[in-house]
Each structure stands twice: as C-alpha cells, then as structure tokens.
Design a protein around this motif. Structure first.
Motif, PDB file in Angstrom:
ATOM      1  N   TYR A 199      15.163  -1.211   7.365  1.00 49.44           N
ATOM      2  CA  TYR A 199      15.799  -2.077   8.359  1.00 49.44           C
ATOM      3  C   TYR A 199      17.183  -1.535   8.692  1.00 49.44           C
ATOM      4  CZ  TYR A 199      12.291  -5.385   6.603  1.00 49.44           C
ATOM      5  OH  TYR A 199      11.123  -5.987   6.206  1.00 49.44           O
ATOM      6  N   GLU A 200      17.572  -1.652   9.957  1.00 52.01           N
ATOM      7  CA  GLU A 200      18.938  -1.347  10.376  1.00 52.01           C
ATOM      8  C   GLU A 200      19.526  -2.608  10.995  1.00 52.01           C
ATOM      9  OE1 GLU A 200      19.214   2.079  12.842  1.00 52.01           O
ATOM     10  OE2 GLU A 200      18.680   3.483  11.233  1.00 52.01           O
ATOM     11  N   ASP A 201      20.586  -3.097  10.363  1.00 51.57           N
ATOM     12  CA  ASP A 201      21.214  -4.352  10.787  1.00 51.57           C
ATOM     13  C   ASP A 201      20.182  -5.471  10.903  1.00 51.57           C
ATOM     14  OD1 ASP A 201      23.763  -3.298  10.833  1.00 51.57           O
ATOM     15  OD2 ASP A 201      23.685  -2.738  12.945  1.00 51.57           O
ATOM     16  N   GLY A 202      19.269  -5.485   9.924  1.00 43.94           N
ATOM     17  CA  GLY A 202      18.281  -6.556   9.842  1.00 43.94           C
ATOM     18  C   GLY A 202      17.038  -6.347  10.676  1.00 43.94           C
ATOM     19  N   LYS A 203      16.984  -5.296  11.509  1.00 49.26           N
ATOM     20  CA  LYS A 203      15.822  -5.049  12.348  1.00 49.26           C
ATOM     21  C   LYS A 203      14.992  -3.908  11.773  1.00 49.26           C
ATOM     22  CE  LYS A 203      18.027  -6.575  16.656  1.00 49.26           C
ATOM     23  NZ  LYS A 203      18.403  -6.190  18.036  1.00 49.26           N
ATOM     24  N   GLU A 204      13.686  -4.135  11.704  1.00 48.06           N
ATOM     25  CA  GLU A 204      12.793  -3.115  11.160  1.00 48.06           C
ATOM     26  C   GLU A 204      12.737  -1.912  12.100  1.00 48.06           C
ATOM     27  OE1 GLU A 204       8.038  -2.490  10.410  1.00 48.06           O
ATOM     28  OE2 GLU A 204       8.876  -4.480   9.971  1.00 48.06           O
ATOM     29  N   ILE A 205      12.891  -0.711  11.512  1.00 49.89           N
ATOM     30  CA  ILE A 205      12.835   0.497  12.336  1.00 49.89           C
ATOM     31  C   ILE A 205      11.725   1.452  11.908  1.00 49.89           C
ATOM     32  CG2 ILE A 205      15.283   0.433  12.928  1.00 49.89           C
ATOM     33  CD1 ILE A 205      15.529   2.809  10.844  1.00 49.89           C
ATOM     34  N   SER A 206      11.250   1.337  10.662  1.00 51.95           N
ATOM     35  CA  SER A 206      10.202   2.263  10.234  1.00 51.95           C
ATOM     36  C   SER A 206       9.448   1.705   9.040  1.00 51.95           C
ATOM     37  CB  SER A 206      10.781   3.636   9.876  1.00 51.95           C
ATOM     38  OG  SER A 206      11.572   3.559   8.707  1.00 51.95           O
ATOM     39  N   ARG A 207       8.215   2.228   8.909  1.00 47.08           N
ATOM     40  CA  ARG A 207       7.365   1.918   7.759  1.00 47.08           C
ATOM     41  C   ARG A 207       6.726   3.224   7.297  1.00 47.08           C
ATOM     42  NH1 ARG A 207       4.737  -3.346   6.779  1.00 47.08           N
ATOM     43  NH2 ARG A 207       6.062  -4.955   7.737  1.00 47.08           N
ATOM     44  N   ARG A 208       6.663   3.380   5.976  1.00 47.68           N
ATOM     45  CA  ARG A 208       6.033   4.592   5.434  1.00 47.68           C
ATOM     46  C   ARG A 208       5.317   4.242   4.136  1.00 47.68           C
ATOM     47  NH1 ARG A 208       7.536   8.605   1.803  1.00 47.68           N
ATOM     48  NH2 ARG A 208       9.574   7.612   1.497  1.00 47.68           N
ATOM     49  N   VAL A 209       4.036   4.621   4.078  1.00 46.75           N
ATOM     50  CA  VAL A 209       3.247   4.360   2.873  1.00 46.75           C
ATOM     51  C   VAL A 209       3.736   5.289   1.765  1.00 46.75           C
ATOM     52  CG1 VAL A 209       0.946   4.445   1.838  1.00 46.75           C
ATOM     53  CG2 VAL A 209       1.230   3.571   4.162  1.00 46.75           C
ATOM     54  N   VAL A 210       4.104   4.710   0.629  1.00 49.95           N
ATOM     55  CA  VAL A 210       4.618   5.517  -0.483  1.00 49.95           C
ATOM     56  C   VAL A 210       3.597   5.680  -1.599  1.00 49.95           C
ATOM     57  CG1 VAL A 210       7.029   4.994  -0.010  1.00 49.95           C
ATOM     58  CG2 VAL A 210       5.734   3.448  -1.470  1.00 49.95           C
ATOM     59  N   SER A 211       2.618   4.764  -1.672  1.00 50.38           N
ATOM     60  CA  SER A 211       1.596   4.914  -2.710  1.00 50.38           C
ATOM     61  C   SER A 211       0.387   4.044  -2.376  1.00 50.38           C
ATOM     62  CB  SER A 211       2.142   4.538  -4.092  1.00 50.38           C
ATOM     63  OG  SER A 211       2.400   3.150  -4.171  1.00 50.38           O
ATOM     64  N   GLU A 212      -0.752   4.479  -2.875  1.00 50.57           N
ATOM     65  CA  GLU A 212      -1.994   3.715  -2.775  1.00 50.57           C
ATOM     66  C   GLU A 212      -2.690   3.787  -4.125  1.00 50.57           C
ATOM     67  OE1 GLU A 212      -4.603   4.690   0.397  1.00 50.57           O
ATOM     68  OE2 GLU A 212      -3.039   4.732   1.930  1.00 50.57           O
ATOM     69  N   SER A 213      -3.138   2.662  -4.632  1.00 53.68           N
ATOM     70  CA  SER A 213      -3.843   2.650  -5.906  1.00 53.68           C
ATOM     71  C   SER A 213      -5.058   1.745  -5.808  1.00 53.68           C
ATOM     72  CB  SER A 213      -2.909   2.177  -7.042  1.00 53.68           C
ATOM     73  OG  SER A 213      -2.417   0.880  -6.775  1.00 53.68           O
ATOM     74  N   VAL A 214      -6.193   2.278  -6.251  1.00 53.43           N
ATOM     75  CA  VAL A 214      -7.450   1.523  -6.225  1.00 53.43           C
ATOM     76  C   VAL A 214      -7.502   0.630  -7.452  1.00 53.43           C
ATOM     77  CG1 VAL A 214      -9.971   1.682  -6.254  1.00 53.43           C
ATOM     78  CG2 VAL A 214      -8.635   3.340  -4.943  1.00 53.43           C
ATOM     79  N   THR A 215      -7.606  -0.669  -7.210  1.00 53.84           N
ATOM     80  CA  THR A 215      -7.686  -1.629  -8.318  1.00 53.84           C
ATOM     81  C   THR A 215      -9.126  -2.036  -8.622  1.00 53.84           C
ATOM     82  OG1 THR A 215      -7.304  -3.445  -6.742  1.00 53.84           O
ATOM     83  CG2 THR A 215      -5.378  -2.546  -7.870  1.00 53.84           C
ATOM     84  N   LYS A 216      -9.996  -1.827  -7.636  1.00 55.65           N
ATOM     85  CA  LYS A 216     -11.413  -2.152  -7.836  1.00 55.65           C
ATOM     86  C   LYS A 216     -12.233  -1.186  -6.997  1.00 55.65           C
ATOM     87  CE  LYS A 216     -14.816  -5.848  -7.143  1.00 55.65           C
ATOM     88  NZ  LYS A 216     -15.028  -7.196  -6.561  1.00 55.65           N
ATOM     89  N   LYS A 217     -13.077  -0.395  -7.673  1.00 53.79           N
ATOM     90  CA  LYS A 217     -13.889   0.580  -6.951  1.00 53.79           C
ATOM     91  C   LYS A 217     -15.062  -0.116  -6.264  1.00 53.79           C
ATOM     92  CE  LYS A 217     -12.914   4.643  -9.796  1.00 53.79           C
ATOM     93  NZ  LYS A 217     -13.532   5.711 -10.630  1.00 53.79           N
ATOM     94  N   PRO A 218     -15.390   0.316  -5.036  1.00 54.81           N
ATOM     95  CA  PRO A 218     -16.542  -0.281  -4.374  1.00 54.81           C
ATOM     96  C   PRO A 218     -17.844   0.160  -5.031  1.00 54.81           C
ATOM     97  CG  PRO A 218     -15.665   1.519  -3.063  1.00 54.81           C
ATOM     98  CD  PRO A 218     -14.718   1.328  -4.214  1.00 54.81           C
ATOM     99  N   VAL A 219     -18.859  -0.691  -4.924  1.00 58.63           N
ATOM    100  CA  VAL A 219     -20.200  -0.378  -5.448  1.00 58.63           C
ATOM    101  C   VAL A 219     -21.090  -0.044  -4.260  1.00 58.63           C
ATOM    102  CG1 VAL A 219     -22.189  -1.259  -6.710  1.00 58.63           C
ATOM    103  CG2 VAL A 219     -19.881  -1.901  -7.426  1.00 58.63           C
TER     104      VAL A 219
END
Length: 347
Positions: A199-219
């Motif tokens: 955020y810059e001065d309270g306004k969102e300016i960017s998003r970036r995925v920093v990690s992904e973790s699988v908590t339940k594998k699909p069947v």
C-alpha cells in the motif's frame, strides 16, 4: 604653608623635559589600550564572508551594529552570548522556507538543516525504511524545495483455494460401449496462497504471491468407459454384448453332397469340423463355417441378417474375411447368395 604646597607640586608634577616625557608616555599607553581592544572578525553567512572591525566583545551587539539579524531557525556556530576575540570566524546559515507533504498534509517548514534527512530529524517527522522520500534523504536543502513522503506499508494475506481433482479414464471391456462407471470418486484438494499486498498512503498498488503450500492433496477420480459393443438383433429382443465387429463376405451352404462332397450314405454327412451336426436354428445358435485364423472355432457370433451362430465348421473356399452360413435347403442357400455383413464377435 605656601612653601609646602610648592614643594608638593614640584614633587608630583615636574616641569620642563620631564613633563613632556610624561605626556608622551600617557599617549602611548592610551594608544596601546585602544589597539588592544580593537579586533577584526569574519562573519560567514551562507558561505559569503564579510570582515567586521569592532571594539566590542559582545557577539550579539557586534551583529546588531552591522544589521545582521539571527532568526529563530537560523543556525550559528557559536552562542549569541559569546565573547569574540580578534580573528574569530562566525558561521551563520540562514533558514529557508520549504514544503513537506506527508500523511495527507502539506507542512510549511522553515529550516537551516543541510539535508532532507537532517531536516526530517530536526522537525520530528518519522520515516521508515519502506517509505519513499522525494527527493532523496541526502539531497541538499534549497529554498522553496518540495519534499514528498509516501507512506509505504505491506502485509501478507493468506487465502485458501480449492484444487480440482483430475479424472482418469480407463477402458473396461466388461462394460457396454458408451456407458461410464465411477470407480473412485474424486475429491478436491486445498492449498494456502500467501500474497504480499503493498500500500502507498493507504491505497493498494501491488500484489505478489510469495508462497503456495498444499494442505490437502486432491484425490483423482477413476472412471471406467465401456468398450464392449452391444447389438440388438430386433426390436424388443435382448441385447448382445460383443468385443469387436468384422465386416465379412458371407456365402451359404447346406449339408448336400454338392456343398460338402458327402452323400446321403456317408456317416459324416452334415457333421462339422468340430464334430457337431450342422444346424439352422432361427431361435437359437446356428452353424457357420469360418477361417479359424480369423474367427477361432467355437466362437459365438451374431451375423447380421442371419442371427446367432457358432463357428463350428471350415471350408476349402473359406479363407480370410469370409464366412459360410448353414441353411437347410439349396433354395434358401441360393436365396442368400453372396452379401457383405457385419459379424459381431460375442463375449
């Protein structure tokens, strides 16, 4: 009495050459005293130097005598209450007006600091390493400068997201063609996605995925798809399951000597290569002759336009994709003629 006064006058105030000497000594003393209190000091204002000759020692009075004013935010290297000496250098930096934009406000600031960083420290304006300052912190302060501070913050947001399962299709020869059967139901998985939001001065300016973790594998889902063919001889009759279908030339034969070479007195007349008696059974299984290399003997089939049959016989002319269907009379055989039919190899 008068004589005594004259004696004292002569004693303390000599006349003639002596008197002249006394006057000269007094003049030299006064001159030396004046020379002793006279001094020259350097006053440097914003890098510009001027020499001031003065008989004073009080710095505040010296500056006032020379119309040099010290404002509240001006910086001077010595105290105004200082006593100056000959040869002293006084450095004065005059404060300038600048503007500072921060936290949604525009501040009018008077400062004599050297750099943006010094000014912010002196004004008590706190900044973090993530904040963006323009111009840079080491920029020199100039009159009329605009300083902008953008508050930069960030946080990590976590969200759960479903993972679709994959579907694996397997062929099943025991299942009718076109039919499907779920052998194992699929189950969706789940993963957690961590995203850094800036955020810059309270306004969102960017998003970036920093990690992904699988908590339940699909069947995975397993689905059987039928490959077994189905043929229905006639409307309302039971369906027949087959493994494959072959396009074949079909001729017809009877148990007559003309067809088999065995007369009525031959005990093998009407006996097939597998030892069964050739038959035509419209409501059951009839006999056909085949090339065993194409259709093994004993195989149950459905012949289009003929019906159910068993590969029980062979013939000298039956080679390759040819079958000979058994009929009870020559008239029926002649009526059959030669035709192309679909032969369904039954399960």
């Amino acid at each position: 009495m008068k004589q005594k006064a004259r004696d004292l006058s002569n004693k303390y105030f000599p006349k003639g050459p002596v008197a002249v000497l006394v006057v000269i000594l007094l003049f030299i003393g006064v001159t030396l005293g004046i020379a002793t209190i006279k001094k020259t000091v350097s006053v440097v204002i914003d890098g510009k130097e001027q020499k001031i000759v003065t008989y004073r020692s009080d710095l505040k009075r010296i500056l006032a005598d020379n119309n040099i004013r010290i404002e509240n935010k001006d910086k001077i290297n010595v105290s105004l209450d200082s006593k100056v000496k000959d040869g002293d250098e006084i450095n004065i930096k005059k404060a300038v007006n600048i503007k500072v934009s921060v936290d949604g406000k525009t501040l009018s600031v008077v400062t004599a600091e050297n750099t943006v960083e010094d000014m912010l420290d002196n004004e008590g304006i706190k900044v973090k390493d993530e904040d963006r300052i323009e111009p840079s912190m080491d920029e020199k302060i100039t009159k009329g400068m605009d300083v902008s501070i953008t508050r930069v913050t960030s946080k990590v947001v976590k969200e759960n997201k479903e993972l679709d399962f994959t579907t694996v299709v397997k062929k099943d020869s025991n299942l009718e063609e076109g039919k499907k059967k779920v052998i194992q139901a699929g189950q969706k998985g789940e993963k957690v996605i961590a995203t850094r939001v800036v955020y810059e001065d309270g306004k969102e300016i960017s998003r970036r995925v920093v990690s992904e973790s699988v908590t339940k594998k699909p069947v995975e889902q397993l689905v059987a798809v039928g490959t077994m063919g189905v043929v229905r001889p006639s409307r309302g009759s039971s369906s027949l399951n087959y493994n494959r279908v072959i396009k074949m030339k079909a001729t017809a034969y009877t148990a007559s000597e003309a067809c088999t070479g065995k007369g009525s007195g031959d005990p093998y007349q009407g006996i097939t290569a597998t030892g069964t008696r050739a038959r035509r059974n419209p409501s059951g299984y009839s006999t056909i002759a085949v090339d065993p290399r194409v259709i093994p003997l004993g195989t149950k089939v459905y012949v289009e336009g003929y019906g159910l049959a068993i590969a029980e016989d062979v013939g000298g002319a039956i080679k390759g994709n040819i079958i000979d269907v058994f009929l009870n009379s020559n008239a029926e055989a002649n009526g059959w003629g030669v035709r192309w039919v679909n032969v369904y190899i039954l399960k």
